[in-house]
Structure formats: C-alpha cells, structure tokens
Design an enzyme around this catalytic site. Sequence first.
Site, mmCIF file in Angstrom:
data_model
loop_
_atom_site.group_PDB
_atom_site.id
_atom_site.type_symbol
_atom_site.label_atom_id
_atom_site.label_comp_id
_atom_site.label_asym_id
_atom_site.label_seq_id
_atom_site.Cartn_x
_atom_site.Cartn_y
_atom_site.Cartn_z
ATOM 1 N N HIS A 105 63.398 69.824 -23.278
ATOM 2 C CA HIS A 105 64.302 68.711 -23.320
ATOM 3 C C HIS A 105 63.411 67.504 -23.096
ATOM 4 C CE1 HIS A 105 67.687 66.004 -22.447
ATOM 5 N NE2 HIS A 105 68.384 66.904 -22.857
ATOM 6 N N ASP A 121 63.395 73.295 -14.606
ATOM 7 C CA ASP A 121 64.393 72.677 -14.928
ATOM 8 C C ASP A 121 65.563 73.701 -15.208
ATOM 9 O OD1 ASP A 121 66.513 71.582 -16.669
ATOM 10 O OD2 ASP A 121 64.836 70.593 -18.272
ATOM 11 N N GLN A 162 70.246 74.074 -17.932
ATOM 12 C CA GLN A 162 70.909 75.143 -18.427
ATOM 13 C C GLN A 162 71.222 76.709 -17.777
ATOM 14 O OE1 GLN A 162 72.749 74.466 -21.320
ATOM 15 N NE2 GLN A 162 71.903 72.479 -21.373
ATOM 16 N N LYS A 209 77.160 70.682 -15.743
ATOM 17 C CA LYS A 209 76.919 71.862 -16.644
ATOM 18 C C LYS A 209 77.593 73.129 -16.011
ATOM 19 C CE LYS A 209 72.866 69.794 -19.137
ATOM 20 N NZ LYS A 209 73.596 69.251 -20.396
ATOM 21 N N CYS A 261 67.923 66.955 -28.230
ATOM 22 C CA CYS A 261 66.932 66.076 -27.167
ATOM 23 C C CYS A 261 65.816 66.937 -27.231
ATOM 24 C CB CYS A 261 67.333 65.901 -26.134
ATOM 25 S SG CYS A 261 68.916 64.553 -25.856
#
Lengths: 157, 413
Positions: free
Chosen positions: B131, B207, B210, B233, B371
């Site tokens: 991203h 990261d 998600q 999220k 993104c």
Amino acid sequence: MSDQKTIQEIENEIVEEFSLFDSWDDKYEYIIDLGKKLPVLEDKHKLDENKVRGCQSTVWLVADYIDGKVHFKADSDAVIVKGLISMLIRVLSGHTPDEIIQASLGFIQKIGMTTHLAQTRSNGLLAMVKQMKNFALAYKIKNTMSHGERSAETKSN
Amino acid sequence: MIQSNTITKELDVYAIRQQFPALNRQVKGQPLVYFDNAATTQKPQVVIDALVDYYTNYNANVHRGIHTLAEEATAAFEASRDAARQFINAASREEIIFTRGTTEGINLVAFTWGRKNIKAGDEIIITEMEHHSNIVPWQLLCEEKGATLRVIPQLNGELLLDEYKKLLSSRTKLVSVVHVSNALGTVNPVEEIIKLAHQAGALVMIDGAQSSVHLDIDVQAMDCDFFAFSSHKVYGPTGIGVLYGKKHILEAMPPFQGGGEMIKEVSMLKTTFNDLPYKFEAGTPNIGDAVVLKAALDYVSKVGKEKIRNHEKELLAYATEQVQQIPGIRIIGSAAEKVSVLSFVIDKVHPQDIGILLDNRGIAVRTGHHCAQPLMFCFGIPGTIRASFAMYNTKEEVDKLIVGLQKALKMLL
C-alpha cells in the site's frame, strides 16, 4: 436575436428528457448511450497536459476559441463519465466565456446526478466542470488583455 | 449443500447481521450489500454503544486527573491497551503504542527508528504489493539519508522469495512487508521473510492493516520487530490504531512528537522522556476511540476468529467460483494463500463504470488502484474491481453481486 439556445434552455431540455425516465437504470442506460456516441478524441489530443485531474478514470479535455465562443472536445476511458461529459459539452460548448463562467449547471442536481459531483477521488464531474470554467476564464482574460493592448495601441496612434 | 445459518460450529451469520445496524439500511432503494470491508468494516452495536457510553458517562482526560471520571477514563484507556496486547500476543503492555492507525505507525517507525539508524548506503526492502503507506515513508527516509529502497517482485500475486534472498545483504537494515495485500488478498509468508531478514541482521516491520482482522496474530511467534494495525478495519472506530515494537528496540528509539504525556521532567535546559509506551504518545490521545477499540477486539474474539475465517474463506471460494460466469472476467491475484479479497477486471469495461452501476443496485465495492499503483502497474492495469468480505456477508449477497455484474455488463457492452 440569435437562434442559438441559451445554456439555461439546454439545461431545461436535459431535465425534461430525464423526467421521462422511470428508473435509475433507464437514466444510466441513456448516459451510457450518450457516452458511446460522443465522438472519439483524436490521439494527438490524448496528452498528459490535457488530462483532467481528480478523476478515477482518465479524462481528456481540450478547448478551442472561435469567434468569441468556446468549443470543447473531450474523451474518457470510462463510458459513464463520457456520457456525463457529453452532457456538459452539449450545455457549455459554443457559448461565450462569460456565459460559461456564470452557468449554474443546476440540471446536474435536477437529473439526480449530484453524487457524481461529490468530492471523492472516484468521481470527476466536479473536476471537469472546474476545468471547463477555467478554460472559459483563461479565454476571457486573454480576450480582455488583447482588447486592452489594442485600445492602448489606438491611443498611442 | 450446507447452509451457513443455524449450525453452531459455524458462524450464525444472520444473527451477526442483526448486530450491525448499518446493514439494515437501503441504498438506492435496495438493501445495502457492503463489500468494501478491506477499506473499512461496519461497526457492531456494542462498538457504537461503547462510544456513546464513554462520552455520556466518563469522558475525562487520562492519566493525571485525580477525580473519579479521570480514573475511570484512564482505567478504560489502559484496559484497551491490554486488550490490544492480548489481540496480537505482545509480551508486554509497554510494547503497545496507540496511534491514529497503521499509516501513523509506519511513519512513526520511519521517523524515529529510521532517522536514527538509517545511513547513506543502507538499504530498506519492501515489496511490489505494498500500500502507498508502506512505500512513501521509506522513500522519504531514503531520500533524506541517501539510502536505497529495494523491492521484492511478485508474480500473479505471490512474492518471489528467491529474488528476496538475492536482495538481502549486510546493507539491509530494514524489511517492511505487508502481511495481507489490500489489493489482492495475498497472505505473505511473513515468518520466512522475518527469519531471512534477521539472519541478514535486519529488522522487520509488518503492515498488519489487512491481516489483523482475519488471521491470528502472534507477534512473538512471528518474531517481527514492529507490527502496525488499524482499529477501523477490525470493526472498531476510525482514528485509532496500534503500533507494536519489541521493548528493547522501542526503548532505544528517540521520541516521535514532543508535548505533554511523553515527558518525565521538563526544564528550560533539558527534558527527560517518559517510559514506554507514553514516550510515543505526546498530547491528549484519542481517548474515546482508544477505549472503544477494546469493545471491538472483544467482539471479534467473542465471535471467534477461526469461525470468521472459515466463513470468509467459504465466501471467497464461492465468489471466486461464481464470478467465473461473467464473460471476459480476469481475477487479479491468484495466490494460493488468500483471504477475503476478490479483485478482478472485465474486458472492455472500466472498473469505475461497474462501480457506479453496482452502487445503483445498493452494492458497495471498491474500484480503482487501491492505493497500490506500483502493483497495478505490474499487472498492466489502471485498477480493479474489488469485493472484500467480512463476517456479516452472505452467499446471497454474492449472488446479488453476480446479478449486478451481469446487468451492468448488459448495459455497458
């Protein structure tokens, strides 16, 4: 008096046409049809500098200034956007810079397409309107300046 | 065929749907089908109630107040930190720093650890499927320090680990990798990536924006040095997130922002900094949302991540199969390990047109580059149509998506 319709008259026509549609599907089908019918922009105009920023799809917009009137040509790789552009061209193209700058474009709201004016990255209608008005403004300024020069020349003569 | 309601071992999706008020609304005269969960999830009533409860009953500034409300707010704020620690199995609560979200977590590491430790000639490795938030902070840092950003390539949505091995060297100082790709749904083999990076003497940032909602996260087992995720999220409020860092690394890092809360003592000559985690939490934090994060994490744990995962897996498999009916469709990203994301393009049709026409039927998908422009460039496409699933989505909704796509194509082609 000229036979040419005013921007307001054209806007009214579009609103009337849309009032005939019963459903959103019908509206979109019409817009898609307009998009398909919009003449393809020649490749020589599909340059980075002619891209309208702020659209998820790629939109190219070019303008010409002939006999005091601004004429627009545009294209996009997305067909609904192209249909929306087609309506904007129908409304604004062939009018004077002042008329274009002052156009309220209330028809967009009246036909229920305001969502496409939203300030999101996915919808570029607002960016297109802005760009068209910018062109008109640029021609207006250029016009005034060259008039100014001419009158200055006259005085010095 | 097994129906997914009523069976206790499986998720009772219809009962779950009752707990998400947003799912009851209509869009364009149709019941909402919300398939934009990778962007943000809808919130269960317990989360909404917790936010109202905080502002109604115990809104106060945390940590220094001597009065009852301040004590209650502080207790709830710190309880949320404990819940976050447990959610990712960090070793201690000092390792849990509240941020605005994943992006701020990554930027914090780039700004503090990065500025102190990265020097000219050093290398930072990321992947092709990052991203923008895991690209730009490192680009800025590399530019400032004269370091080099290296990129692990991917093929059809899977990272090429052999290429990664070739990139690793004594110059590698940090490897920053997305756990689950937001654009493709690929689950990356982070354990292997971390092991190899550590062998090369580099630290690893994961990261987890998600992954944290779908996978069981155990930062200790994973052995990552940093891990960041966002509350919104994980069915929680926006504006709050968590950065995890190993304690000894965080302790050696300079502070992020200066201000109240992050100090021990301030004189006009010198300031000493507060202990972890407060050293990195300058100013009044986002107390309300931090408090509510606990409600969201508790909710997910109560439903059960395994149940959620199985349900989403079934949905993804069903959607992947059903979507093949659409002529001219091409699924983007066919990794063996995927969660909850179905990204695709359709011949001769712009994703935006599909997005608009699906919205017209009350179906929310994401269209565009997600993104992740470098990744889209690799696939040679400007963007995709992405349907991403959550615990409350159903097969009936997938069927509506298929019908929506068929109708859209009929109009467009």
